[in-house]
Design an enzyme around this catalytic site. Structure first.
Site, PDB file in Angstrom:
ATOM      1  N   SER A 145       3.948  17.350  -3.955  1.00  0.00           N
ATOM      2  CA  SER A 145       3.710  16.528  -4.634  1.00  0.00           C
ATOM      3  C   SER A 145       2.114  16.757  -4.333  1.00  0.00           C
ATOM      4  O   SER A 145       1.583  16.943  -2.901  1.00  0.00           O
ATOM      5  CB  SER A 145       3.665  15.516  -4.927  1.00  0.00           C
ATOM      6  OG  SER A 145       2.908  15.094  -6.244  1.00  0.00           O
ATOM      7  N   TYR A 188       3.933   5.948  -2.919  1.00  0.00           N
ATOM      8  CA  TYR A 188       4.966   7.656  -3.327  1.00  0.00           C
ATOM      9  C   TYR A 188       4.132   8.459  -2.538  1.00  0.00           C
ATOM     10  O   TYR A 188       4.720   9.739  -1.955  1.00  0.00           O
ATOM     11  CB  TYR A 188       4.727   7.716  -5.130  1.00  0.00           C
ATOM     12  CG  TYR A 188       4.592   9.029  -6.076  1.00  0.00           C
ATOM     13  CD1 TYR A 188       6.268   8.984  -5.497  1.00  0.00           C
ATOM     14  CD2 TYR A 188       3.789   9.742  -6.235  1.00  0.00           C
ATOM     15  CE1 TYR A 188       6.846  10.708  -5.949  1.00  0.00           C
ATOM     16  CE2 TYR A 188       4.378  10.931  -6.186  1.00  0.00           C
ATOM     17  CZ  TYR A 188       5.549  11.358  -6.092  1.00  0.00           C
ATOM     18  OH  TYR A 188       6.381  12.787  -6.751  1.00  0.00           O
TER      19      TYR A 188
END
Length: 240
Positions: free
Chosen positions: A139, A152
């Site tokens: 990501s 996260y």
């Protein structure tokens, strides 16, 4: 180099929706045999039925060591080996650290870190045997600090660090790729209210089919490998 994966076997975790389902569609179009893993057994069974390829659906919670191992074993039993592993399963929630519950913290850590480890560990001997490829969904959040979802982000920094170090350990035996999207129009985020599908208009951010195309590209490189590939919305870097 060829864009076909004819007669090769690919495992996709988190295959029930979003990037995982789009990836399954793209891999099937490239000729791959597929093993689809996800917690939503009904969704992956329906997806396997409609794909124009030999597809196996295995109910899998990658947080569970035995379930991750069973996914690998059932795939090898059905197809005889593994050529590509797509470590896609992941969850994410935006929250300040002091507001994040222990349950949500553990769910992110167990899915995004433990799940990738369990699946990779079980698949590695088969990938070494085939000279295959391990693809990790990282990501943008795993490359840059994030004020609004630090846990996260930390799991995606873990993903990237694990994949890079695994590549160093595997050497020429296994190709390892990290793919880093920014926002992708999927159901991601729905657990906390508004999903990315709802938040972003079509064409404003990356579509799951674009990530799927990148995964097929990485899976078909030989003798080279794609070490890392970023797919960001065009104005993403203006956030800094």
């Amino acid at each position: 180099m060829s864009e076909t994966l004819e007669d090769e076997t690919v495992i996709v975790t988190g295959a029930s929706s979003g990037i995982g389902a789009a990836t399954a569609e793209a891999l099937a179009a490239a000729g791959a045999n597929l093993a689809l893993g996800a917690r939503s057994e009904g969704r992956i069974a329906a997806l396997a039925d409609r794909l124009d390829t030999d597809a196996l659906a295995v109910e899998t919670d990658v947080r569970e060591e035995d379930a991750a191992t069973a996914l690998i074993e059932e795939t090898v039993e059905r197809f005889g080996g593994i050529d590509v592993l797509v470590n896609n399963a992941g969850v994410g929630r935006g929250s300040a650290v002091e507001d994040l519950s222990t349950d949500k913290y553990r769910q992110m850590m167990e899915t995004n870190a433990d799940g990738m480890f369990f699946t990779s560990r079980a698949a590695l001997p088969h990938l070494r045997e085939s000279g295959g490829t391990a693809i990790f969904l990282g990501s943008f959040a795993g490359q840059y600090p994030r004020s609004f979802n630090p846990v996260y982000a930390a799991t995606k920094w873990w993903t990237r660090g694990f994949a890079k170090s695994l590549s160093a350990q595997a050497g020429e035996d296994v190709a390892v790729t990290v793919i880093n999207p920014s926002e992708v129009r999927t159901e991601f985020g729905a657990e906390d209210g508004e999903s990315f599908n709802e938040r972003f208009e079509p064409g404003s951010v990356t579509e799951p089919e674009e990530i799927a195309e990148a995964i097929v590209f990485a899976a078909t490189r030989s003798p080279s490998m794609v070490s890392e590939l970023d797919l960001f919305r065009q104005d993403k870097l203006t956030d800094f």
